[in-house]
Design an enzyme around this catalytic site. Structure first.
Site, mmCIF file in Angstrom:
data_model
loop_
_atom_site.group_PDB
_atom_site.id
_atom_site.type_symbol
_atom_site.label_atom_id
_atom_site.label_comp_id
_atom_site.label_asym_id
_atom_site.label_seq_id
_atom_site.Cartn_x
_atom_site.Cartn_y
_atom_site.Cartn_z
ATOM 1 C CE LYS A 47 -0.315 -0.112 5.065
ATOM 2 N NZ LYS A 47 -1.103 -0.637 6.195
ATOM 3 N NE ARG A 145 -7.179 0.959 11.445
ATOM 4 C CZ ARG A 145 -5.937 0.752 11.030
ATOM 5 N NH1 ARG A 145 -5.025 1.685 11.188
ATOM 6 N NH2 ARG A 145 -5.594 -0.381 10.463
ATOM 7 C CE1 TYR A 277 11.349 31.892 4.039
ATOM 8 C CE2 TYR A 277 11.749 29.537 3.766
ATOM 9 C CZ TYR A 277 11.370 30.768 3.247
ATOM 10 O OH TYR A 277 11.019 30.868 1.932
ATOM 11 C CG MET A 325 8.312 23.829 -0.499
ATOM 12 S SD MET A 325 7.150 24.854 -1.422
ATOM 13 C CE MET A 325 6.170 25.561 -0.124
HETATM 14 C C1 LIG Z 1 -0.350 -1.605 6.873
HETATM 15 C C2 LIG Z 1 -0.949 -2.871 7.355
HETATM 16 C C3 LIG Z 1 -0.151 -4.008 7.538
HETATM 17 C C4 LIG Z 1 1.361 -3.975 7.423
HETATM 18 O O1 LIG Z 1 1.891 -3.420 8.613
HETATM 19 P P1 LIG Z 1 3.471 -3.329 8.861
HETATM 20 O O2 LIG Z 1 3.579 -2.859 10.267
HETATM 21 O O3 LIG Z 1 3.992 -2.341 7.889
HETATM 22 O O4 LIG Z 1 4.031 -4.681 8.657
HETATM 23 C C5 LIG Z 1 -0.795 -5.190 7.857
HETATM 24 N N1 LIG Z 1 -2.140 -5.241 8.022
HETATM 25 C C6 LIG Z 1 -2.925 -4.153 7.883
HETATM 26 C C7 LIG Z 1 -4.396 -4.286 8.077
HETATM 27 C C8 LIG Z 1 -2.361 -2.935 7.561
HETATM 28 O O5 LIG Z 1 -3.134 -1.859 7.434
#
Ligand SMILES: *Cc1c(COP(=O)(O)O)cnc(C)c1O
Length: 384
Positions: A47, A145, A277, A325
């Protein structure tokens, strides 16, 4: 050239770039497979553009290594992989929004279902197509969640009622896996096991039970491995440190990404001069500084202002003043031979000095995931 330190990284004609090692991604995947053994499926999480390592190239590498499953967050990410020719199963972990469902099914992506209402919707879509659609059902075992919060009989009934849909996986996600001073993981595990047992009593046996991201794999919480694990961080070479009385780590992985930036300008400034800055830094003596062609728009955390360091010709070089930036100023008073066009290392190793995302995160008061995901798309990706 006069530097005694071997600079083993190549330089590229970009302001800032990352070099992603495909062999290291492959080695990390193999290391995870070895730890969990042949009976447990390893589903790498790609992801967020593979934690910014580039989802297409990373997925191709993993598919070549034999990965049969990949996990993404949303439909768009899954479609990008399909368009690149990825043929593994792809689990979409955090979507099933009303406006993405059709596309998800059309691209042969497998949804994680988080509620009974979504399960009814999937069933309806399946019936309309006259074809069974596979899904993984997420249980909210205490993370609070995504996921179904209900007892096993209610879940079993919903599964049975959704005749057009086929339960392939049952999953949950831990909130505190790295915290061995907390009982939350044990409680979540118990709730999940009870749910799975309740479903088994009702004759429901999903092919994959899965609960574990990187941490429960790396610290060998075997009871949480189920039939599949979902490592993300470890694929990229990271395991967060555990808190409390953690068992030893059984997984050895290494960062696959090096992040570099070009030197845009080098100059000498007199004692008392202010930098950047807000005049956040005042030179305590005459100094030589280098201006890097990367800033917070590239992903260098602004919180590293006056705090972070980079590696310049094999030496640590502190950041001076505010990260801007597009620019960051570093102290190169002790690196006299650095020149315009040279590259410094933001993340990675030069000689025997290294900086990884966990160190950068600590200095910036954030997490390594945030540092990696913060590397902006305008930073060029190079695959080695
Ligand atoms: C992102 C995610 C993972 C992977 O987690 P890591 O800590 O990066 O290994 C696994 N399961 C779910 C549901 C996630 O959202």
């Amino acid at each position: 050239m006069s530097s005694p330190v071997q600079d083993n990284s190549q330089r590229y004609p970009y302001r800032s770039w990352v070099e992603v090692s495909r062999p290291q991604i492959a080695a990390n995947f193999r290391a995870i497979r070895e730890v969990v053994g042949p009976d447990i499926e390893v589903m790498p999480v790609v992801k967020a553009d593979a934690y910014r390592h580039g989802a297409v190239e990373v997925s191709r590498t993993l598919e070549r290594e034999g990965a049969r499953w990949l996990a993404v967050s949303n439909t768009e990410e899954g479609i990008a992989l399909r368009e690149a020719g990825i043929q593994t199963r792809i689990l979409v972990m955090a979507d099933f929004l009303p406006f993405t469902r059709e596309a998800m099914i059309a691209s042969d992506l497998t949804p994680v279902i988080h509620s009974f209402a979504d399960l009814c919707e999937l069933d309806r879509l399946a019936q309309a197509r006259g074809k069974r659609l596979k899904y993984h059902l997420k249980i909210d075992s205490g993370m609070g969640r995504l996921g179904v919060r209900a007892d096993a009989p209610a879940i079993a009934q919903a599964i049975v009622d959704a005749k057009g849909a086929e339960l392939e996986g049952l999953m949950t996600h831990f909130a505190s896996a790295a915290d061995y001073g907390s009982t939350q993981t044990a409680e979540q595990l118990k709730l999940f096991e009870n749910t799975a047992a309740g479903l088994a009593n009702a004759g429901i046996h999903p092919a994959f039970l899965h609960l574990s991201s990187t941490i429960p794999v790396a610290y060998a919480r075997r009871a949480a491995w189920g039939r599949m694990v979902r490592p993300g961080h470890a694929i990229y070479g990271y395991v967060s440190p555990a808190r409390g009385h953690a068992p030893g780590r059984v997984l050895n992985v290494k960062p696959a990404l090096t992040w570099r930036a070009s030197v845009l300008s080098v100059k000498d400034i007199p004692v008392g001069a202010l930098i950047g800055y807000g005049g956040m830094f005042r030179a305590p003596h005459d100094m030589r500084v280098a201006v890097l062609a990367a800033g917070y728009a590239d992903g260098i955390p602004h919180r590293l202002s006056n705090k972070g360091s980079v590696i310049a010709k094999g030496k640590l070089a502190p950041m001076l003043g505010a990260v801007s930036m597009d620019l960051t100023v570093i102290d190169v008073s002790h690196v006299p031979d650095i020149a315009v066009g040279d590259a410094v290392t933001l993340l990675g190793r030069e000689g025997n000095i290294s900086i990884d995302a966990q160190q950068m995160a600590r200095a910036a008061g954030t997490i390594s995931y945030g540092v990696l995901c913060g590397i902006h798309a305008r930073v060029k990706r190079i695959y080695v």
